[in-house]
Design a protein around this motif. Structure first.
Motif, mmCIF file in Angstrom:
data_model
loop_
_atom_site.group_PDB
_atom_site.id
_atom_site.type_symbol
_atom_site.label_atom_id
_atom_site.label_comp_id
_atom_site.label_asym_id
_atom_site.label_seq_id
_atom_site.Cartn_x
_atom_site.Cartn_y
_atom_site.Cartn_z
ATOM 1 N N THR A 1 -23.199 44.471 -11.781
ATOM 2 C CA THR A 1 -24.102 43.620 -12.279
ATOM 3 C C THR A 1 -23.480 42.580 -12.900
ATOM 4 O O THR A 1 -22.759 43.308 -13.471
ATOM 5 C CB THR A 1 -25.612 44.330 -13.253
ATOM 6 O OG1 THR A 1 -25.001 45.437 -14.138
ATOM 7 C CG2 THR A 1 -26.160 45.469 -12.073
ATOM 8 N N TYR A 2 -24.615 41.253 -13.218
ATOM 9 C CA TYR A 2 -23.552 40.664 -14.526
ATOM 10 C C TYR A 2 -25.107 39.889 -15.180
ATOM 11 O O TYR A 2 -25.604 39.673 -14.648
ATOM 12 C CB TYR A 2 -22.653 39.803 -13.650
ATOM 13 C CG TYR A 2 -22.395 38.006 -14.341
ATOM 14 C CD1 TYR A 2 -20.785 38.566 -14.961
ATOM 15 C CD2 TYR A 2 -23.109 36.895 -14.226
ATOM 16 C CE1 TYR A 2 -20.447 37.020 -15.574
ATOM 17 C CE2 TYR A 2 -22.508 36.114 -15.162
ATOM 18 C CZ TYR A 2 -20.732 36.339 -15.299
ATOM 19 O OH TYR A 2 -21.246 34.895 -16.013
ATOM 20 N N ARG A 3 -24.300 39.693 -16.426
ATOM 21 C CA ARG A 3 -25.395 38.766 -17.146
ATOM 22 C C ARG A 3 -24.690 37.748 -17.840
ATOM 23 O O ARG A 3 -23.898 38.042 -18.838
ATOM 24 C CB ARG A 3 -25.661 40.187 -18.207
ATOM 25 C CG ARG A 3 -27.021 39.087 -19.321
ATOM 26 C CD ARG A 3 -27.699 40.073 -20.102
ATOM 27 N NE ARG A 3 -27.125 41.207 -21.035
ATOM 28 C CZ ARG A 3 -27.049 40.088 -22.333
ATOM 29 N NH1 ARG A 3 -27.995 39.231 -22.453
ATOM 30 N NH2 ARG A 3 -26.248 40.346 -23.297
ATOM 31 N N ASP A 4 -24.589 36.233 -17.294
ATOM 32 C CA ASP A 4 -24.702 35.596 -18.469
ATOM 33 C C ASP A 4 -24.282 35.660 -20.081
ATOM 34 O O ASP A 4 -25.279 36.121 -20.006
ATOM 35 C CB ASP A 4 -24.831 34.305 -17.334
ATOM 36 C CG ASP A 4 -23.770 32.584 -17.910
ATOM 37 O OD1 ASP A 4 -22.333 32.968 -17.075
ATOM 38 O OD2 ASP A 4 -24.109 32.433 -18.818
ATOM 39 N N GLN B 1 -27.798 39.229 -12.247
ATOM 40 C CA GLN B 1 -27.080 38.502 -10.557
ATOM 41 C C GLN B 1 -25.525 40.367 -10.233
ATOM 42 O O GLN B 1 -25.882 40.939 -11.127
ATOM 43 C CB GLN B 1 -25.322 37.669 -10.884
ATOM 44 C CG GLN B 1 -26.609 35.780 -10.980
ATOM 45 C CD GLN B 1 -25.889 34.995 -10.990
ATOM 46 O OE1 GLN B 1 -25.240 34.698 -12.702
ATOM 47 N NE2 GLN B 1 -25.016 34.207 -10.186
ATOM 48 N N VAL B 2 -25.109 39.876 -8.959
ATOM 49 C CA VAL B 2 -23.827 40.957 -8.996
ATOM 50 C C VAL B 2 -22.967 40.892 -8.696
ATOM 51 O O VAL B 2 -22.787 38.758 -7.897
ATOM 52 C CB VAL B 2 -24.682 41.647 -8.012
ATOM 53 C CG1 VAL B 2 -23.479 42.313 -6.731
ATOM 54 C CG2 VAL B 2 -25.861 41.839 -8.562
ATOM 55 N N THR C 1 -15.896 37.696 -5.068
ATOM 56 C CA THR C 1 -17.347 37.063 -5.368
ATOM 57 C C THR C 1 -18.179 37.296 -6.860
ATOM 58 O O THR C 1 -18.553 38.420 -6.575
ATOM 59 C CB THR C 1 -17.865 36.799 -4.129
ATOM 60 O OG1 THR C 1 -18.535 35.587 -4.756
ATOM 61 C CG2 THR C 1 -18.969 38.177 -4.071
ATOM 62 N N ARG C 2 -18.630 36.425 -6.896
ATOM 63 C CA ARG C 2 -20.133 36.218 -8.072
ATOM 64 C C ARG C 2 -21.163 36.134 -6.811
ATOM 65 O O ARG C 2 -21.489 34.638 -7.086
ATOM 66 C CB ARG C 2 -20.198 36.011 -9.162
ATOM 67 C CG ARG C 2 -21.563 35.605 -9.548
ATOM 68 C CD ARG C 2 -21.380 35.652 -11.613
ATOM 69 N NE ARG C 2 -19.825 36.452 -12.212
ATOM 70 C CZ ARG C 2 -19.246 35.408 -12.877
ATOM 71 N NH1 ARG C 2 -19.679 33.854 -13.479
ATOM 72 N NH2 ARG C 2 -18.389 35.815 -13.135
ATOM 73 N N TYR C 3 -21.987 37.026 -7.079
ATOM 74 C CA TYR C 3 -23.603 36.455 -5.982
ATOM 75 C C TYR C 3 -24.086 34.944 -6.332
ATOM 76 O O TYR C 3 -24.837 35.961 -7.345
ATOM 77 C CB TYR C 3 -24.289 37.351 -4.938
ATOM 78 C CG TYR C 3 -23.086 38.297 -4.161
ATOM 79 C CD1 TYR C 3 -23.557 38.217 -2.815
ATOM 80 C CD2 TYR C 3 -22.821 39.438 -4.689
ATOM 81 C CE1 TYR C 3 -22.588 38.866 -1.884
ATOM 82 C CE2 TYR C 3 -22.010 40.530 -3.805
ATOM 83 C CZ TYR C 3 -21.922 40.191 -2.004
ATOM 84 O OH TYR C 3 -21.501 40.684 -1.900
ATOM 85 N N GLY D 1 -29.876 34.967 -7.230
ATOM 86 C CA GLY D 1 -30.191 36.184 -8.228
ATOM 87 C C GLY D 1 -30.960 36.736 -7.843
ATOM 88 O O GLY D 1 -31.577 37.414 -7.161
ATOM 89 N N CYS D 2 -31.269 37.555 -8.677
ATOM 90 C CA CYS D 2 -31.807 38.822 -9.106
ATOM 91 C C CYS D 2 -32.193 39.149 -10.458
ATOM 92 O O CYS D 2 -32.095 40.091 -10.839
ATOM 93 C CB CYS D 2 -30.815 40.218 -8.771
ATOM 94 S SG CYS D 2 -32.026 42.110 -8.359
#
Length: 446
Positions: free
Chosen positions: A207-210, A221-222, A236-238, A241-242
């Motif tokens: 998971t990714y949090r800006d 994001q993932v 990649t960073r998809y 969004g999620c």
């Protein structure tokens, strides 16, 4: 500590095997060391006459009376060994191949590993089973706020949420790494978040949090990395969004994340690993969302749970990525809600323990109800946090072990027949459970 740079036009690589995050892996220099009471497989000199061991396994139970992890032999119901803990009550899990208990103490920033003593070695012409006294491996991880633990095949990932001033990180574990006392691959992320990661073959999804998102610690994001056993390389960073991402599960074809507005499905059977967002159905109440996802290799569909924050029961939904209706209701008898749910080892059966103490069994091939077992009476059932029942599945057969902390009982259930086998009366208060032992993957060939 490795410096991280990012260029959106090209991938970057980070060393993993040499990465020892500050304070993440305690007592490690070129690999984690084991305690003196642990024995490596190379030190054994067993008689090779009997190569197979008949064992139902061991239950790792947190004894809240003595603040210890007790290893209970399922076959004779005797405690084989006990390991004192300091700090908070742990959540117990099973290592990917079943040998080790994974003890996660989130508030203490501590993950510990305990050896069941049950394992197999490949002796060329046969597999040889061993049964030793359970031991403390002495391996500990000290990531900040370890929370989500996920498994796929023979790999497990522990995600550390981090805290103010400390970014999130994750650590990869396997039974092979723990047994060989190898370096545990780890990676720091850009931000802190209540996230999750899953290693599928040589791809790491995390998971990714800006950094600009400050109103929540939930990611949106993932990212996908390639992992060669040593290095993580960002693929990649998809862009799909999620928002409010929470919960992840996978089967053979899809990895699914729960979002506040639906689900994000990544096609792991596709070479391009395409992602698709599917919205919540109109029938969802305001604020309802998929919060946990359960999947199994052998089952085409997954199960998602929906429930109010803080509630101990959930409604269930079938998740069918790649179809027209991705999210559809999965109603239990009398529209009951579930306390806990999951798949058996084979995946042929999905079980759900409902709020009335009944254990329901479904054929995962068609989702038809096969059996219902009245297991826990209302006067013995509590839905309070820390008191509600827990269910773990054997990795060797279709047995389920149902811990009722309210009565200090473990019910052993045959999921195939939907019947109660026996009940273990514990002599102590237990609040967490994990099954350990020889798995059915260790098939013997002679």
């Amino acid at each position: 500590m490795l410096l991280r740079t990012f260029n959106s036009s090209r991938p970057y690589t980070k060393l993993a095997s040499s990465l020892l995050l500050a304070g993440l892996i305690a007592g490690c220099t070129s690999g984690c060391s084991k305690g003196s009471d642990s024995t490596t497989s190379s030190e054994h000199n067993h008689d090779h006459e009997d190569t197979e061991i008949e064992s139902s396994g061991v239950l790792a139970l947190f004894n809240s009376d003595t603040n210890s992890i007790d290893m209970l032999n399922i076959d004779d119901q005797q405690v084989l060994n006990s390991f004192a803990l300091s700090g908070s009550a742990p959540r117990l899990y099973t290592s990917p191949e079943g040998r080790y208990a994974v003890s996660i103490q989130r508030s203490d920033n501590l993950v510990s590993f305990f050896d069941s003593g049950l394992y197999s070695e490949d002796h060329g012409d046969h597999l040889h089973d061993y049964q030793d006294t359970p031991s403390d491996t002495g391996i500990t991880l000290n990531g900040i706020a370890p929370t989500h633990y996920s498994v796929f095949d023979e790999q497990g990932v522990i995600f550390n949420d981090g805290a103010d001033g400390t970014v999130s990180s994750f650590a990869l574990i396997s039974d092979e790494v723990l047994t060989g006392n190898d370096t545990i691959a780890s990676l720091e992320l850009d931000n802190r978040m209540h996230g999750v990661a899953k290693l599928i073959n040589d791809k790491l999804f995390v998971t990714y949090r800006d950094l600009s998102v400050t109103e929540t610690t939930l990611p949106e994001q993932v990212e996908r990395y390639s992992f060669d056993g040593t290095n993580f390389t960002l693929d990649t960073r998809y862009s799909e969004g999620c928002p409010g991402l929470h919960g992840a599960g996978a089967n053979e074809n899809y990895l699914v994340f729960g979002c506040s507005d639906g689900v994000l499905s990544i096609n792991i059977g596709d070479a391009s690993y395409t992602a698709t967002h599917s919205a919540n159905p109109a029938s969802f109440a305001e604020g309802a969302r998929i919060g946990s996802v359960y999947g199994h290799h052998e089952v085409d569909e997954l199960i998602g749970t929906v429930g109010a924050h803080g509630s101990s029961t959930r409604n269930l939904f079938r998740l069918a990525p790649g179809t027209v209706e991705v999210i559809s209701e999965f109603a239990l008898p009398e529209n009951d809600t579930a306390i806990t749910q999951g798949f058996t080892h084979s995946g042929e059966i999905f079980y759900a323990l409902s709020q009335d103490g009944e254990l329901h069994f479904y054929h995962s091939a068609d989702w038809l109800l096969s059996h219902t077992l009245p297991l826990i009476s209302n006067d013995q059932l509590s839905l309070e946090r820390g008191e509600s029942p827990l269910v773990v599945a054997s990795k060797a057969d279709e047995a389920l072990y149902v811990l009722n902390p309210n009565t200090n009982q473990v019910h052993i259930v045959n999921a195939t027949s939907g019947s109660l086998v026996t009940t273990i009366e514990l002599a102590f208060n237990a609040t967490s459970i994990a099954w350990l032992g020889l798995t059915s993957a260790h098939e013997h060939e002679h």
